[in-house]
Design an enzyme around this catalytic site. Structure first.
Site, mmCIF file in Angstrom:
data_model
loop_
_atom_site.group_PDB
_atom_site.id
_atom_site.type_symbol
_atom_site.label_atom_id
_atom_site.label_comp_id
_atom_site.label_asym_id
_atom_site.label_seq_id
_atom_site.Cartn_x
_atom_site.Cartn_y
_atom_site.Cartn_z
ATOM 1 N N HIS A 17 0.838 -1.197 0.000
ATOM 2 C CA HIS A 17 0.000 0.000 0.000
ATOM 3 C C HIS A 17 0.880 1.258 0.000
ATOM 4 O O HIS A 17 0.621 2.198 -0.742
ATOM 5 C CB HIS A 17 -0.888 0.044 1.247
ATOM 6 N N LYS A 41 -16.032 -7.613 4.613
ATOM 7 C CA LYS A 41 -14.869 -7.941 5.434
ATOM 8 C C LYS A 41 -15.117 -7.520 6.875
ATOM 9 O O LYS A 41 -15.655 -6.448 7.144
ATOM 10 C CB LYS A 41 -13.626 -7.203 4.915
ATOM 11 N N ARG A 90 -2.178 -6.064 -8.321
ATOM 12 C CA ARG A 90 -1.081 -7.000 -8.053
ATOM 13 C C ARG A 90 -0.941 -8.048 -9.137
ATOM 14 O O ARG A 90 0.135 -8.427 -9.531
ATOM 15 C CB ARG A 90 -1.295 -7.697 -6.705
ATOM 16 N N SER A 128 -2.695 -7.692 2.963
ATOM 17 C CA SER A 128 -2.980 -7.557 4.397
ATOM 18 C C SER A 128 -3.259 -8.931 4.998
ATOM 19 O O SER A 128 -2.906 -9.200 6.152
ATOM 20 C CB SER A 128 -4.185 -6.644 4.607
HETATM 21 P P1 ADP Z 1 -6.300 -6.076 0.395
HETATM 22 O O1 ADP Z 1 -6.751 -6.267 -1.034
HETATM 23 O O2 ADP Z 1 -4.883 -6.512 0.662
HETATM 24 O O3 ADP Z 1 -7.277 -6.504 1.450
HETATM 25 P P2 ADP Z 1 -7.108 -3.311 0.521
HETATM 26 O O4 ADP Z 1 -8.569 -3.510 0.358
HETATM 27 O O5 ADP Z 1 -6.686 -2.528 1.691
HETATM 28 O O6 ADP Z 1 -6.178 -4.568 0.579
HETATM 29 O O7 ADP Z 1 -6.514 -2.703 -0.808
HETATM 30 C C1 ADP Z 1 -6.556 -1.364 -1.151
HETATM 31 C C2 ADP Z 1 -5.927 -1.176 -2.514
HETATM 32 O O8 ADP Z 1 -4.523 -1.456 -2.425
HETATM 33 C C3 ADP Z 1 -6.448 -2.088 -3.620
HETATM 34 O O9 ADP Z 1 -6.474 -1.334 -4.825
HETATM 35 C C4 ADP Z 1 -5.412 -3.189 -3.690
HETATM 36 O O10 ADP Z 1 -5.357 -3.766 -4.973
HETATM 37 C C5 ADP Z 1 -4.155 -2.398 -3.404
HETATM 38 N N1 ADP Z 1 -3.050 -3.231 -2.882
HETATM 39 C C6 ADP Z 1 -3.073 -4.029 -1.813
HETATM 40 N N2 ADP Z 1 -1.890 -4.648 -1.622
HETATM 41 C C7 ADP Z 1 -1.080 -4.211 -2.643
HETATM 42 C C8 ADP Z 1 0.259 -4.502 -3.045
HETATM 43 N N3 ADP Z 1 1.006 -5.368 -2.377
HETATM 44 N N4 ADP Z 1 0.751 -3.873 -4.139
HETATM 45 C C9 ADP Z 1 -0.043 -3.011 -4.835
HETATM 46 N N5 ADP Z 1 -1.313 -2.718 -4.521
HETATM 47 C C10 ADP Z 1 -1.832 -3.291 -3.442
#
Ligand code: ADP
Length: 162
Positions: A17, A41, A90, A128
């Protein structure tokens, strides 16, 4: 002034992130990182904890502001005068859901576009969920999340986190 919103559940925020935040902050004049409520979630970290973690690790990036909202994402973006929603991609596995969401958001408000930033290769595997799983088994988190929030993440699991 070009304003963007980077939404997510950030449960907890990771280096993946943070990488997207830093890169988006270079592209846009102002970036709002918004902790959103995802009805699918059940978060491990409270909204206040998630906000606090992101604030701590972005405190030196002047054009980043961290907020939370219960609104529909495009309504929040509109209220902040944002023209863009930033998402990280990703892998192909992220694409379907993200594409669907981008189309849905655009159909609600055509003035707001979604842009996708390809994840950096070293964070492509990082989520996460992986961080929570590592923390649950008391694994070293230093490759996954910034040093300043590791203690607080681990503490959650010492006191019975999921
Ligand atoms: P997750 O998908 O890990 O539960 P979130 O809902 O917090 O995470 O994701 C928020 C944004 O950050 C989304 O657009 C997700 O694709 C992106 N994201 C999460 N992890 C990564 C990563 N390792 N690299 C790039 N983008 C990421």
């Amino acid at each position: 002034m070009k304003i963007a919103v980077y939404p997510g559940s950030f449960d907890p925020v990771t280096y993946g992130h943070l990488d997207i935040i830093k890169r988006a902050a270079r592209i846009f004049d102002k970036l709002y990182v918004c902790v959103m409520v995802n009805s699918n979630k059940d978060p491990v970290f409270s909204r206040e904890e998630r906000l606090d973690f992101i604030r701590r690790i972005t405190k030196d990036i002047p054009n980043v502001e961290v907020e939370t909202s219960d609104e529909l994402l495009v309504r929040y973006a509109k209220r902040k005068d944002a023209v863009t929603i930033v998402k990280g991609l990703r892998a192909v596995s992220d694409f379907d859901a993200e594409f669907q969401m981008a189309l849905a958001n655009r159909s609600i408000d055509k003035t707001i576009d979604t842009v996708f930033l390809a994840s950096s290769e070293k964070y492509t595997y990082l989520s996460s969920t992986i961080v929570r799983e590592m923390a649950r088994f008391h694994t070293d988190l230093s490759e996954f999340v910034p040093e300043e929030i590791i203690g607080d993440i681990m503490k959650k699991y010492e006191t019975g986190g999921k």
